[in-house]
Structures are given as structure tokens and as C-alpha cells.
Design an enzyme around this catalytic site. Structure first.
Site, mmCIF file in Angstrom:
data_model
loop_
_atom_site.group_PDB
_atom_site.id
_atom_site.type_symbol
_atom_site.label_atom_id
_atom_site.label_comp_id
_atom_site.label_asym_id
_atom_site.label_seq_id
_atom_site.Cartn_x
_atom_site.Cartn_y
_atom_site.Cartn_z
ATOM 1 N N ASP A 184 0.864 -1.181 0.000
ATOM 2 C CA ASP A 184 0.000 0.000 0.000
ATOM 3 C C ASP A 184 0.899 1.228 0.000
ATOM 4 O O ASP A 184 1.796 1.332 0.855
ATOM 5 C CB ASP A 184 -0.877 -0.047 1.265
ATOM 6 C CG ASP A 184 -1.958 1.014 1.260
ATOM 7 O OD1 ASP A 184 -1.648 2.181 0.926
ATOM 8 O OD2 ASP A 184 -3.101 0.682 1.598
ATOM 9 N N TYR A 200 -10.514 14.708 -5.873
ATOM 10 C CA TYR A 200 -9.533 14.149 -6.815
ATOM 11 C C TYR A 200 -8.759 15.274 -7.503
ATOM 12 O O TYR A 200 -7.527 15.241 -7.598
ATOM 13 C CB TYR A 200 -10.283 13.286 -7.828
ATOM 14 C CG TYR A 200 -9.408 12.703 -8.913
ATOM 15 C CD1 TYR A 200 -8.633 11.568 -8.677
ATOM 16 C CD2 TYR A 200 -9.363 13.276 -10.186
ATOM 17 C CE1 TYR A 200 -7.835 11.026 -9.683
ATOM 18 C CE2 TYR A 200 -8.569 12.740 -11.190
ATOM 19 C CZ TYR A 200 -7.815 11.609 -10.935
ATOM 20 O OH TYR A 200 -7.025 11.075 -11.924
ATOM 21 N N PRO A 210 -2.288 13.183 -17.481
ATOM 22 C CA PRO A 210 -3.053 12.602 -18.592
ATOM 23 C C PRO A 210 -4.424 13.251 -18.736
ATOM 24 O O PRO A 210 -5.040 13.672 -17.744
ATOM 25 C CB PRO A 210 -3.231 11.131 -18.182
ATOM 26 C CG PRO A 210 -2.323 10.907 -17.006
ATOM 27 C CD PRO A 210 -2.160 12.247 -16.351
ATOM 28 N N VAL A 219 -8.520 9.068 -20.296
ATOM 29 C CA VAL A 219 -8.105 7.866 -21.027
ATOM 30 C C VAL A 219 -9.294 6.913 -21.110
ATOM 31 O O VAL A 219 -9.992 6.695 -20.110
ATOM 32 C CB VAL A 219 -6.936 7.173 -20.281
ATOM 33 C CG1 VAL A 219 -6.534 5.882 -20.972
ATOM 34 C CG2 VAL A 219 -5.750 8.118 -20.159
HETATM 35 N N1 LIG Z 1 -7.860 6.949 -16.549
HETATM 36 C C1 LIG Z 1 -7.827 8.259 -16.780
HETATM 37 O O1 LIG Z 1 -8.557 8.810 -17.608
HETATM 38 C C2 LIG Z 1 -6.859 9.121 -16.027
HETATM 39 C C3 LIG Z 1 -6.802 10.484 -16.364
HETATM 40 C C4 LIG Z 1 -5.918 11.302 -15.678
HETATM 41 C C5 LIG Z 1 -5.082 10.764 -14.723
HETATM 42 N N2 LIG Z 1 -5.172 9.428 -14.420
HETATM 43 C C6 LIG Z 1 -4.257 8.914 -13.401
HETATM 44 O O2 LIG Z 1 -3.528 7.834 -13.956
HETATM 45 C C7 LIG Z 1 -3.224 6.892 -12.927
HETATM 46 C C8 LIG Z 1 -3.715 5.501 -13.307
HETATM 47 O O3 LIG Z 1 -5.116 5.560 -13.554
HETATM 48 P P1 LIG Z 1 -5.977 4.289 -13.994
HETATM 49 O O4 LIG Z 1 -6.942 4.760 -15.005
HETATM 50 O O5 LIG Z 1 -5.085 3.144 -14.323
HETATM 51 O O6 LIG Z 1 -6.777 4.057 -12.639
HETATM 52 P P2 LIG Z 1 -7.120 2.720 -11.845
HETATM 53 O O7 LIG Z 1 -8.089 3.110 -10.799
HETATM 54 O O8 LIG Z 1 -7.483 1.646 -12.831
HETATM 55 O O9 LIG Z 1 -5.710 2.296 -11.242
HETATM 56 C C9 LIG Z 1 -5.179 2.827 -10.069
HETATM 57 C C10 LIG Z 1 -4.358 1.741 -9.412
HETATM 58 O O10 LIG Z 1 -3.850 2.259 -8.179
HETATM 59 C C11 LIG Z 1 -4.002 1.264 -7.191
HETATM 60 N N3 LIG Z 1 -4.099 1.835 -5.855
HETATM 61 C C12 LIG Z 1 -5.141 2.537 -5.321
HETATM 62 N N4 LIG Z 1 -4.900 2.813 -4.035
HETATM 63 C C13 LIG Z 1 -3.673 2.295 -3.742
HETATM 64 C C14 LIG Z 1 -2.879 2.248 -2.574
HETATM 65 N N5 LIG Z 1 -3.298 2.796 -1.419
HETATM 66 N N6 LIG Z 1 -1.678 1.618 -2.627
HETATM 67 C C15 LIG Z 1 -1.245 1.043 -3.776
HETATM 68 N N7 LIG Z 1 -1.954 1.047 -4.927
HETATM 69 C C16 LIG Z 1 -3.161 1.670 -4.902
HETATM 70 C C17 LIG Z 1 -5.308 0.545 -7.554
HETATM 71 O O11 LIG Z 1 -5.377 -0.744 -6.950
HETATM 72 C C18 LIG Z 1 -5.218 0.508 -9.076
HETATM 73 O O12 LIG Z 1 -4.602 -0.679 -9.551
HETATM 74 C C19 LIG Z 1 -3.861 7.454 -11.655
HETATM 75 O O13 LIG Z 1 -2.896 8.234 -10.975
HETATM 76 C C20 LIG Z 1 -4.963 8.344 -12.192
HETATM 77 O O14 LIG Z 1 -5.314 9.345 -11.269
HETATM 78 C C21 LIG Z 1 -6.046 8.604 -15.046
#
Ligand SMILES: NC(=O)c1ccc[n+]([C@@H]2O[C@H](COP(=O)([O-])OP(=O)(O)OC[C@H]3O[C@@H](n4cnc5c(N)ncnc54)[C@H](O)[C@@H]3O)[C@@H](O)[C@H]2O)c1
Length: 249
Positions: A59, A155, A185, A188
């Protein structure tokens, strides 16, 4: 963009985008240490096997878990060269809600993981990077920090804080040869986004881009790899927005 033999830590590795970073760094010749919460251990182990990476469950808000991860990276590869602080509460946010309807717990959970966890990761890898004579830290922000998207106040605030932390850490760690940058980003089209947004919203986001198409995780790889590589060595404290041309900085 030489990553051959570099040791790269990727957090949130079991998520839609994290997984993509793990594959990309492994394909570029890096030793990848992937991590995610213990609940994602099975998916993480599968990913590690596919990509030829090491998976360590943990974590990002636990200093003990960070210490165990860095110790494992040192044991396996003898060094830590780069950290991609990608883990965040994103998919777990649930439906968009006005800020007046967020609870204090909602707020604290998001800020704890997205901001405190990012800082804890930096804190944990810095001694190993100093010992190696430098390093690269890439924090993952979000274009929402500039756009102020409604329904996500906690967020959006957390990602703005990540960008502030990035600048502060860049100044503090520059003398050690450690660069600290962020990638922000755009929306996505991954599983997490589809769980939170309607198809119509995703389509309208795509239409508003200079490059008018849906964004995929792979679109982020070039910027993240560049900032983690030797080529990104004179860039620090910056946030690179990768959104196909919505926000111009
Ligand atoms: N998907 C999008 O459109 C988007 C856009 C802008 C930014 N982001 C950022 O990109 C990154 C990845 O996004 P994603 O779409 O893969 O999201 P996601 O929610 O699929 O993945 C996030 C991952 O972080 C892990 N996580 C959460 N809390 C945790 C903790 N306490 N310790 C360890 N791991 C933990 C989750 O288990 C998950 O696997 C994130 O930082 C998100 O904020 C995503």
C-alpha cells in the site's frame, strides 16, 4: 530514452494504465518492480509473469510496505533508478458528486493515497537514488487539475497538490541529481474511466481535442519513459500534459 538495465518502480501497476507502463518499461530493457494493493496481488503476479517484472504487493500509504519494496528492489537489482508514482484512488471514486455531498472520509481517503502516498514513495526511494548518484521520479497528475472538472473536487485538489509536490521535490532533490516531474493525462478510455463516465461524456471529451480521438493508455508511454530516461535529465519540476490537445500550458 535508454532504459537498459535501469531499475524502475511502477505503483498502481495492476490498473489499466499502470499495466501499460510495466509492459513498456520491461520492453525497453528496464528491470521493473511493479506494486499494487494486496487485493490486486493475483493480477499483479500475472502481469509480472507476462512482462518479466517483479511484483511486490503493498500500500503506497504504508512506510513499512515502501521499505519492503525498496529492499526487494535492492536485493534483486542492486539499485533504484526511477519511480513512477501512478497509484491513485481513481476508479474507486464512484459516481461524480457535488463537493457539498462529499464526506470528510471521501476527502481524506483520496488525499491520503494520491498525495501522501506519492510523497511517501518519493521519501522511500530517495536514499537509494542518492546512493546511485541520481534518479528520475515521475508523478502522475491529471489534466483535471487545470480544467477543474466538476464532481471530483477531492480528486482534482489531490492532483493539483501532486503538481505542487513535484515542484518542491524538484528543487530539494536537484542537488542530488534526482529529477522530479509530473505527467498529467487527459481522459483515457480505460476500464476505470468507463466505470466513472458515460460513453457520451467520453465521446465529447475526444471531440474536444486538437487530436480528436479517444485517448488510450499507450498514448502516455512516450512522455513517462522520456522523463524516466537519461534523455530527460535536464528537465525537472515540470508537468507535461498529455491529453491530445485540450489544455495548453
Ligand atoms: N484513466 C484516466 O482517464 C486518467 C486520467 C488522468 C489521470 N489518471 C491517473 O492515472 C493513474 C492511473 O489511472 P488508472 O486509469 O489506471 O486508474 P485505476 O483506478 O485503474 O488504477 C489505479 C491503481 O492504483 C491502485 N491503488 C489505489 N490505491 C492504492 C494504494 N493505497 N496503494 C497502492 N496502490 C493503490 C489501484 O489498486 C489501481 O490498480 C492514476 O494516478 C490516475 O489518477 C487517469
Amino acid at each position: 530514452m535508454n532504459l537498459d538495465g535501469k531499475t524502475v518502480v511502477v505503483t498502481g501497476a495492476a490498473g489499466g494504465i499502470g499495466e501499460c507502463y510495466v509492459h513498456a518499461f520491461a520492453a525497453a530493457g528496464a528491470n521493473v518492480v511493479a506494486t499494487d494493493v494486496p487485493a490486486a496481488a493475483e493480477a499483479g503476479a500475472e502481469l509480472a509473469q507476462e512482462a518479466g517484472a517483479v511484483f511486490v504487493a503493498g500500500d503506497v500509504t504504508s512506510d513499512d510496505d515502501w521499505a519492503a519494496l525498496v529492499a526487494r528492489a535492492q536485493d534483486e537489482f542492486g539499485r533504484v533508478d526511477a519511480l513512477v508514482n501512478n497509484a491513485a484512488v481513481y476508479q474507486g471514486l464512484g459516481a461524480k458528486r457535488p463537493l457539498t455531498e462529499l464526506s470528510t472520509d471521501d476527502w481524506d481517503t483520496v488525499l491520503r493515497v494520491n498525495v501522501r502516498g506519492t510523497w511517501q514513495g518519493i521519501k522511500a526511494v530517495v536514499p537509494a537514488m542518492r546512493a546511485a548518484g541520481g534518479g528520475r521520479i515521475v508523478n502522475i497528475s491529471s489534466s483535471t487539475a487545470r480544467m477543474g472538472v466538476p464532481g471530483f473536487a477531492h480528486y482534482v485538489a489531490s492532483k493539483a497538490a501532486v503538481e505542487g509536490l513535484t515542484r518542491s521535490a524538484a528543487r530539494e532533490l536537484g542537488p542530488d541529481g534526482i529529477t522530479v516531474n509530473a505527467v498529467a493525462p487527459g481522459l483515457v478510455s480505460d476500464e476505470a474511466t468507463r466505470a466513472l463516465n458515460s460513453d457520451a461524456y467520453i465521446a465529447s471529451a475526444a471531440g474536444g481535442r486538437a487530436l480528436a480521438r479517444e485517448m488510450v493508455p499507450d498514448d502516455l508511454v512516450g512522455a513517462v519513459k522520456f522523463l524516466a530516461s537519461n534523455s530527460g535529465g535536464f528537465l525537472t519540476g515540470q508537468t507535461v500534459v498529455v491529453d491530445g490537445g485540450v489544455v495548453f500550458t
